[in-house]
Enzyme design. Structure first.
Site, PDB file in Angstrom:
ATOM      1  N   LYS A 112       0.815  -1.213   0.000  1.00 48.13           N
ATOM      2  CA  LYS A 112       0.000   0.000   0.000  1.00 48.13           C
ATOM      3  C   LYS A 112       0.854   1.270   0.000  1.00 48.13           C
ATOM      4  CE  LYS A 112      -4.225  -2.004   1.786  1.00 48.13           C
ATOM      5  NZ  LYS A 112      -3.838  -3.421   1.887  1.00 48.13           N
TER       6      LYS A 112
HETATM    7  C1  LIG Z   1      -4.415  -4.449   1.151  1.00 42.88           C
HETATM    8  C2  LIG Z   1      -3.691  -5.741   1.054  1.00 42.88           C
HETATM    9  C3  LIG Z   1      -4.087  -6.770   0.160  1.00 42.88           C
HETATM   10  C4  LIG Z   1      -5.331  -6.659  -0.704  1.00 42.88           C
HETATM   11  O1  LIG Z   1      -5.215  -5.683  -1.726  1.00 42.88           O
HETATM   12  P1  LIG Z   1      -6.521  -5.161  -2.475  1.00 42.88           P
HETATM   13  O2  LIG Z   1      -6.070  -4.039  -3.328  1.00 42.88           O
HETATM   14  O3  LIG Z   1      -7.475  -4.743  -1.398  1.00 42.88           O
HETATM   15  O4  LIG Z   1      -7.050  -6.308  -3.277  1.00 42.88           O
HETATM   16  C5  LIG Z   1      -3.328  -7.912   0.112  1.00 42.88           C
HETATM   17  N1  LIG Z   1      -2.234  -8.080   0.895  1.00 42.88           N
HETATM   18  C6  LIG Z   1      -1.834  -7.129   1.770  1.00 42.88           C
HETATM   19  C7  LIG Z   1      -0.650  -7.391   2.614  1.00 42.88           C
HETATM   20  C8  LIG Z   1      -2.526  -5.926   1.880  1.00 42.88           C
HETATM   21  O5  LIG Z   1      -2.125  -4.987   2.758  1.00 42.88           O
END
Ligand SMILES: *Cc1c(COP(=O)(O)O)cnc(C)c1O
Length: 454
Positions: A112
């Protein structure tokens, strides 16, 4: 002159500029914002090949923006990615016959950061330019909160309020939020569940008078800038291969894999997209059958994927329905009123494949991959690795690694059978002073906290 506007999937919002799309988040008609046209990079692929991640970002991001000069965007991109541990921001690693694309080398060790570091710089630029102030409100079960804080901490024109369920986020993830000393960061430990936090977020944003009066903004993946930033690494990894690649993506809110879908539509050499879910399998069932049916959220060792209704799914559906907002609204209305909606037939397997991976398989893969190669995968990444093994895709496969294993030490250590998951930046948080306010799960309490602390 380049022209780029943003339209709502639900078709009832006047087209917006990029800056307005970033500040607005969810469209006023309840839809999600998408670019009115998708740029075609096919003619430029040869010149994009071999660029570094940051160079590619500078070539791609401006194609979606007509109201920030390219030179300024370049500076914002440089600033966004200077806090990563790798010079090239992301890294491709060969692991047992697949490539793993590591996206977790940013400040909070989750993918993120790739998007939220850029979103933070975009906010800063837009607010300075407009001489405005924003209050960002966010609900988190873990990764989003710390990454959002890292994106905007210390900024004079932003206050960020992060709600998380009191006593129900991992101790490390709580420390990643509550040890940040900047005065514009406000951590709210809500006496309730994550669902309560999300309901509070909705309730605050649904009070339009409060939303406008207090200039409330959202940083969850409905924000278009997050999807945009993520397109870059799909382009980057696809260009690193001589033949089209397939991506396997551990999926929660569908934001990550949707960026891959857009990269494919832009003309990057991408074959298939594999949607890998945990036991919360609403999306994998949809891609297998065309039926979209809500279930109860199950709590797993991959908490970032413990989601039933994925906000970015609506963006995909809009394109799948050939940009027909009426058909989209009908589908969403069905789903809203009955908890179920269906397509005549599932999307073709030429683009999306999907499978659900359970906790036992996830643990098995962490153990097996570590034993065979020494590579340590976090549980979310392992869901993708397991899906890729199961589906036996022809051609090269890139598995997206979404978090550093040290963010989830309990499961990783248990899978491997010894203490292996550690990161110095996380260790350094232990014992630091923390700041947080415990609040009741009550919308008026949240609102008055925001008013009193901005
Ligand atoms: C947010 C997240 C996901 C999922 O990503 P999306 O964009 O919501 O599909 C998967 N793995 C981790 C570690 C995350 O922080």
């Amino acid at each position: 002159m380049r022209v780029m506007r943003y339209v709502s999937t639900r078709g009832a919002t006047q087209p917006l500029t990029f800056q307005d799309a970033v500040i607005t988040g969810l469209a006023p008609d309840g839809g999600l914002l998408v670019p009115a046209t998708i740029p075609d990079v096919t003619p430029e692929l040869a010149s994009l090949k071999g660029l570094s991640f940051v160079e590619l970002a500078k070539a791609i991001v401006p194609r979606f923006v007509d109201d920030i000069p390219d030179a300024v965007l370049s500076e914002l991109i440089d600033a966004a990615y200077q806090n990563f541990d790798l010079t090239d921001v992301v890294r491709l690693q060969g692991v047992n016959g697949v490539q793993v694309l590591e996206l977790f080398h940013g400040p909070t060790l989750a993918f993120k950061d790739v998007a939220l570091q850029l979103l933070g710089k975009l906010f800063e630029h837009i607010l300075t330019h407009r001489d405005a102030h924003l209050n960002v409100l966010c609900a988190t079960s873990g990764d989003t909160g710390s990454a959002a804080i890292a994106g905007v901490r210390g900024q004079a024109n932003i206050d960020i309020f992060v709600m998380y369920p009191y006593g129900r986020v991992s101790p490390l993830q709580e420390l990643q939020m509550t040890t940040i000393p900047d005065r514009n960061v406000h951590c709210l430990a809500v006496e309730g569940s994550f669902d309560d936090c999300q309901a509070l977020l909705k309730a605050v944003f649904n009070d339009l008078d409060f939303k406008h009066r207090m200039s409330m903004a959202a940083v969850n993946s409905v924000n278009w800038a997050r999807v945009l930033a993520q397109i870059v690494y799909y382009g980057y990894a696809s260009l690193a291969s001589e033949v089209p690649v397939s991506f396997c993506v551990p999926t929660g809110n569908f934001g990550n894999v949707f960026a891959g879908y857009l990269a494919k539509r832009m003309g990057f050499p991408i074959d298939r997209l594999i949607v890998a879910t945990n036991e919360n399998d609403i999306l994998s069932v949809f891609f297998q059958t065309g039926v979209y049916r809500r279930g109860d959220v199950q709590f797993t060792i991959t908490p970032a994927m413990d989601i039933q209704v994925a906000s970015n799914f609506e963006r995909f559906l809009y394109y799948h329905l050939e940009e027909d907002s009426n058909a989209l609204v009908a589908f969403m209305d069905d789903f809203q009123s009955t908890g179920e909606a269906r397509l005549e037939q599932p999307p073709s397997e030429d683009v999306f494949l999907a499978t659900a991976v359970d906790t036992a398989d996830t643990m098995d893969v962490i153990r097996a991959v570590h034993k065979e190669t020494g590579y340590l995968a976090d549980p979310h990444t392992a869901v993708g690795l397991s899906a890729a093994r199961r589906l036996k895709i022809a051609g090269p496969v890139v598995c997206i690694a979404t978090a550093h294993p040290a963010k989830f030490p309990e499961s990783v250590d248990a899978a491997v059978g010894e203490h292996v998951a550690e990161h110095p930046r996380l260790e350094a948080l232990k014992g630091l002073p923390t700041r947080r306010t415990v609040v009741p799960a009550d919308v008026e309490a949240i609102k008055s906290y925001i008013v009193a602390n901005t």
